[in-house]
Write a protein that holds these residues in place. Structure first.
Motif, PDB file in Angstrom:
ATOM      1  N   GLU A   1       0.849  -1.178   0.000  1.00  0.00           N
ATOM      2  CA  GLU A   1       0.000   0.000   0.000  1.00  0.00           C
ATOM      3  C   GLU A   1       0.890   1.235   0.000  1.00  0.00           C
ATOM      4  OE1 GLU A   1      -2.553  -0.341   3.376  1.00  0.00           O
ATOM      5  OE2 GLU A   1      -3.476  -2.206   2.664  1.00  0.00           O
ATOM      6  N   PHE A   2       0.290   2.372  -0.312  1.00  0.00           N
ATOM      7  CA  PHE A   2       1.057   3.613  -0.446  1.00  0.00           C
ATOM      8  C   PHE A   2       1.886   3.904   0.805  1.00  0.00           C
ATOM      9  CE2 PHE A   2       1.322   8.204   0.354  1.00  0.00           C
ATOM     10  CZ  PHE A   2       2.087   8.585  -0.740  1.00  0.00           C
ATOM     11  N   TRP A   3       1.255   3.814   1.977  1.00  0.00           N
ATOM     12  CA  TRP A   3       1.967   4.177   3.208  1.00  0.00           C
ATOM     13  C   TRP A   3       3.036   3.155   3.576  1.00  0.00           C
ATOM     14  CZ3 TRP A   3       2.231   8.902   4.363  1.00  0.00           C
ATOM     15  CH2 TRP A   3       1.160   9.756   4.090  1.00  0.00           C
ATOM     16  N   ASN A   4       2.879   1.910   3.101  1.00  0.00           N
ATOM     17  CA  ASN A   4       3.945   0.932   3.317  1.00  0.00           C
ATOM     18  C   ASN A   4       5.205   1.329   2.549  1.00  0.00           C
ATOM     19  OD1 ASN A   4       2.036  -0.431   4.744  1.00  0.00           O
ATOM     20  ND2 ASN A   4       1.836  -2.129   3.330  1.00  0.00           N
TER      21      ASN A   4
ATOM     22  N   VAL B   1       5.959   4.442   1.596  1.00  0.00           N
ATOM     23  CA  VAL B   1       6.483   5.650   2.256  1.00  0.00           C
ATOM     24  C   VAL B   1       7.287   5.265   3.500  1.00  0.00           C
ATOM     25  CG1 VAL B   1       5.845   7.757   3.510  1.00  0.00           C
ATOM     26  CG2 VAL B   1       4.691   7.178   1.368  1.00  0.00           C
ATOM     27  N   GLY B   2       6.716   4.355   4.312  1.00  0.00           N
ATOM     28  CA  GLY B   2       7.405   3.923   5.525  1.00  0.00           C
ATOM     29  C   GLY B   2       8.741   3.266   5.234  1.00  0.00           C
TER      30      GLY B   2
ATOM     31  N   SER C   1       9.164   1.826   8.742  1.00  0.00           N
ATOM     32  CA  SER C   1       8.024   0.913   8.677  1.00  0.00           C
ATOM     33  C   SER C   1       8.051  -0.171   9.744  1.00  0.00           C
ATOM     34  CB  SER C   1       7.904   0.291   7.286  1.00  0.00           C
ATOM     35  OG  SER C   1       9.113  -0.284   6.882  1.00  0.00           O
TER      36      SER C   1
ATOM     37  N   TYR D   1       5.493   0.412  12.410  1.00  0.00           N
ATOM     38  CA  TYR D   1       4.069   0.287  12.106  1.00  0.00           C
ATOM     39  C   TYR D   1       3.424  -0.751  13.033  1.00  0.00           C
ATOM     40  CZ  TYR D   1       4.343   3.019   7.758  1.00  0.00           C
ATOM     41  OH  TYR D   1       4.489   4.015   6.835  1.00  0.00           O
TER      42      TYR D   1
ATOM     43  N   ALA E   1       3.804  -4.753   6.435  1.00  0.00           N
ATOM     44  CA  ALA E   1       4.318  -3.547   5.784  1.00  0.00           C
ATOM     45  C   ALA E   1       5.711  -3.762   5.203  1.00  0.00           C
ATOM     46  CB  ALA E   1       4.351  -2.387   6.781  1.00  0.00           C
TER      47      ALA E   1
END
Length: 200
Positions: free
Chosen positions: A138-141, A143-144, A150, A153, A159
Protein backbone atom coordinates in the motif's frame (compact mmCIF):
# COMPACT_ATOMS: atom_id res chain seq x y z
CA UNK A 1 49.87 -8.74 21.02
CA UNK A 2 46.13 -8.14 21.16
CA UNK A 3 44.05 -9.60 18.32
CA UNK A 4 42.67 -6.89 16.06
CA UNK A 5 39.67 -6.76 13.78
CA UNK A 6 41.27 -5.90 10.45
CA UNK A 7 39.28 -4.66 7.47
CA UNK A 8 39.97 -7.94 5.68
CA UNK A 9 38.67 -9.95 8.64
CA UNK A 10 35.51 -7.87 9.05
CA UNK A 11 34.81 -8.11 5.30
CA UNK A 12 35.21 -11.89 5.49
CA UNK A 13 32.85 -12.05 8.46
CA UNK A 14 30.33 -9.88 6.61
CA UNK A 15 30.53 -12.23 3.62
CA UNK A 16 29.92 -15.28 5.80
CA UNK A 17 27.01 -13.51 7.53
CA UNK A 18 25.43 -12.61 4.17
CA UNK A 19 25.79 -16.19 2.89
CA UNK A 20 24.19 -17.51 6.10
CA UNK A 21 21.25 -15.08 5.79
CA UNK A 22 20.70 -15.82 2.08
CA UNK A 23 20.81 -19.59 2.65
CA UNK A 24 18.54 -19.26 5.69
CA UNK A 25 15.85 -17.53 3.64
CA UNK A 26 16.31 -19.63 0.50
CA UNK A 27 16.18 -22.97 2.31
CA UNK A 28 12.77 -22.09 3.75
CA UNK A 29 11.40 -22.45 0.20
CA UNK A 30 12.91 -25.87 -0.44
CA UNK A 31 10.63 -28.01 1.69
CA UNK A 32 9.88 -29.04 5.25
CA UNK A 33 13.12 -27.76 6.76
CA UNK A 34 13.41 -27.00 10.48
CA UNK A 35 12.22 -23.43 11.05
CA UNK A 36 14.04 -21.03 13.35
CA UNK A 37 13.10 -19.44 16.65
CA UNK A 38 13.87 -15.94 15.39
CA UNK A 39 11.39 -13.58 17.05
CA UNK A 40 9.44 -16.02 19.21
CA UNK A 41 10.22 -19.34 20.87
CA UNK A 42 8.50 -22.40 19.45
CA UNK A 43 9.33 -25.61 21.27
CA UNK A 44 8.35 -27.69 18.24
CA UNK A 45 11.10 -26.09 16.16
CA UNK A 46 13.74 -26.87 18.77
CA UNK A 47 12.49 -30.44 19.18
CA UNK A 48 12.64 -30.95 15.39
CA UNK A 49 16.23 -29.67 15.31
CA UNK A 50 17.22 -32.10 18.08
CA UNK A 51 15.62 -34.97 16.13
CA UNK A 52 17.59 -34.00 13.02
CA UNK A 53 20.84 -33.78 15.01
CA UNK A 54 20.29 -37.20 16.60
CA UNK A 55 19.31 -38.76 13.25
CA UNK A 56 21.46 -36.93 10.70
CA UNK A 57 20.56 -37.10 7.03
CA UNK A 58 21.82 -35.51 3.82
CA UNK A 59 19.62 -32.52 4.66
CA UNK A 60 21.40 -31.78 7.95
CA UNK A 61 23.38 -28.80 6.60
CA UNK A 62 20.18 -27.32 5.16
CA UNK A 63 18.40 -27.78 8.50
CA UNK A 64 21.26 -26.03 10.32
CA UNK A 65 21.27 -23.05 7.93
CA UNK A 66 17.48 -22.86 8.16
CA UNK A 67 17.57 -22.80 11.96
CA UNK A 68 20.72 -20.77 12.67
CA UNK A 69 21.25 -18.69 9.49
CA UNK A 70 19.39 -15.64 10.81
CA UNK A 71 22.22 -15.09 13.30
CA UNK A 72 24.04 -13.48 10.40
CA UNK A 73 21.93 -10.36 11.06
CA UNK A 74 23.31 -9.63 14.57
CA UNK A 75 26.82 -10.44 13.31
CA UNK A 76 26.33 -7.87 10.54
CA UNK A 77 25.00 -5.31 13.05
CA UNK A 78 27.92 -5.94 15.39
CA UNK A 79 30.44 -5.39 12.59
CA UNK A 80 28.67 -2.18 11.53
CA UNK A 81 28.70 -0.92 15.12
CA UNK A 82 32.36 -1.85 15.49
CA UNK A 83 33.23 0.06 12.33
CA UNK A 84 31.22 3.07 13.54
CA UNK A 85 33.06 3.13 16.87
CA UNK A 86 36.48 2.73 15.23
CA UNK A 87 35.69 5.50 12.76
CA UNK A 88 34.32 8.14 15.11
CA UNK A 89 35.84 7.41 18.51
CA UNK A 90 39.32 7.63 17.03
CA UNK A 91 38.68 11.28 16.19
CA UNK A 92 39.38 13.99 18.79
CA UNK A 93 35.88 15.47 18.31
CA UNK A 94 34.14 12.06 18.18
CA UNK A 95 30.80 12.39 16.37
CA UNK A 96 30.56 16.00 17.47
CA UNK A 97 27.53 17.67 18.98
CA UNK A 98 24.72 19.98 18.01
CA UNK A 99 21.70 19.66 15.75
CA UNK A 100 23.56 20.67 12.60
CA UNK A 101 26.26 18.03 13.12
CA UNK A 102 23.62 15.47 14.10
CA UNK A 103 21.50 16.09 11.00
CA UNK A 104 24.59 15.85 8.81
CA UNK A 105 25.61 12.55 10.48
CA UNK A 106 22.13 11.03 10.10
CA UNK A 107 21.63 12.28 6.52
CA UNK A 108 25.01 10.86 5.44
CA UNK A 109 24.10 7.40 6.74
CA UNK A 110 20.55 7.59 5.39
CA UNK A 111 21.88 8.29 1.88
CA UNK A 112 24.28 5.35 2.13
CA UNK A 113 21.49 2.92 3.14
CA UNK A 114 19.02 4.42 0.64
CA UNK A 115 21.45 3.98 -2.26
CA UNK A 116 21.89 0.28 -1.34
CA UNK A 117 18.13 -0.27 -1.11
CA UNK A 118 16.40 1.82 -3.75
CA UNK A 119 17.07 -0.11 -6.99
CA UNK A 120 16.10 -3.53 -5.69
CA UNK A 121 13.17 -2.12 -3.75
CA UNK A 122 11.83 -0.17 -6.73
CA UNK A 123 12.04 -3.29 -8.91
CA UNK A 124 10.23 -5.32 -6.27
CA UNK A 125 7.41 -2.79 -5.86
CA UNK A 126 6.90 -2.69 -9.65
CA UNK A 127 6.79 -6.49 -9.87
CA UNK A 128 4.50 -6.58 -6.83
CA UNK A 129 1.94 -4.30 -8.53
CA UNK A 130 2.07 -6.32 -11.77
CA UNK A 131 1.64 -9.68 -10.03
CA UNK A 132 -1.89 -10.85 -9.22
CA UNK A 133 -2.49 -11.90 -5.64
CA UNK A 134 -3.91 -10.75 -2.33
CA UNK A 135 -0.74 -9.21 -0.97
CA UNK A 136 0.32 -5.84 -2.35
CA UNK A 137 2.21 -2.87 -1.03
CA UNK A 138 0.00 0.00 0.00
CA UNK A 139 1.06 3.61 -0.45
CA UNK A 140 1.97 4.18 3.21
CA UNK A 141 3.94 0.93 3.32
CA UNK A 142 6.13 2.27 0.51
CA UNK A 143 6.48 5.65 2.26
CA UNK A 144 7.40 3.92 5.52
CA UNK A 145 10.05 1.83 3.79
CA UNK A 146 11.56 4.81 1.96
CA UNK A 147 11.72 6.74 5.25
CA UNK A 148 13.00 3.57 6.99
CA UNK A 149 10.37 3.72 9.73
CA UNK A 150 8.02 0.91 8.68
CA UNK A 151 9.21 -1.41 11.44
CA UNK A 152 7.40 0.98 13.81
CA UNK A 153 4.07 0.29 12.11
CA UNK A 154 1.44 -1.62 14.15
CA UNK A 155 1.81 -4.74 11.96
CA UNK A 156 5.29 -4.45 10.44
CA UNK A 157 5.24 -7.95 8.95
CA UNK A 158 2.52 -6.81 6.55
CA UNK A 159 4.32 -3.55 5.78
CA UNK A 160 7.83 -4.94 5.34
CA UNK A 161 8.15 -7.66 2.75
CA UNK A 162 9.97 -9.36 1.17
CA UNK A 163 12.42 -10.10 3.95
CA UNK A 164 15.57 -8.08 3.17
CA UNK A 165 14.01 -4.64 3.18
CA UNK A 166 13.07 -4.59 6.88
CA UNK A 167 16.80 -4.47 7.66
CA UNK A 168 17.42 -0.95 6.34
CA UNK A 169 15.28 0.73 8.98
CA UNK A 170 17.11 -1.08 11.79
CA UNK A 171 20.64 0.28 11.16
CA UNK A 172 19.19 3.71 10.40
CA UNK A 173 17.51 3.80 13.80
CA UNK A 174 20.70 2.51 15.44
CA UNK A 175 22.71 5.29 13.76
CA UNK A 176 20.30 7.82 15.25
CA UNK A 177 20.53 6.14 18.66
CA UNK A 178 24.31 6.12 18.44
CA UNK A 179 24.45 9.83 17.74
CA UNK A 180 21.77 10.98 20.17
CA UNK A 181 22.63 8.77 23.12
CA UNK A 182 25.57 6.39 22.99
CA UNK A 183 27.97 8.60 21.06
CA UNK A 184 27.59 11.52 23.45
CA UNK A 185 27.20 10.13 26.96
CA UNK A 186 29.21 8.51 29.71
CA UNK A 187 29.87 4.78 30.04
CA UNK A 188 27.39 4.26 32.88
CA UNK A 189 24.53 5.49 30.65
CA UNK A 190 25.45 2.90 28.03
CA UNK A 191 25.51 0.17 30.71
CA UNK A 192 22.09 1.21 32.07
CA UNK A 193 20.60 1.27 28.55
CA UNK A 194 22.05 -2.18 27.81
CA UNK A 195 20.59 -3.64 31.02
CA UNK A 196 17.21 -2.01 30.30
CA UNK A 197 17.15 -3.52 26.78
CA UNK A 198 18.09 -6.97 28.10
CA UNK A 199 15.44 -6.74 30.81
CA UNK A 200 12.77 -5.70 28.25
Amino acid sequence: TKPTMTKSLTNSMRGIAIIAIVLHNFIHWLGPMVKENESTFNRHNTDRLLVELMNPSFDLAAHLFSFFGHYGVPVFLFLSAYGLVKKYEGRPEGVGSGWKRGCSFIWKHYKKLFSMMIFGYTAFVMVDYMTPGPRHYEFWNVVGQLLMISNFYPEPNHAIWPGPYWYFGLPMQLYILYYLILGRTKTWVTIVLTIACLAA
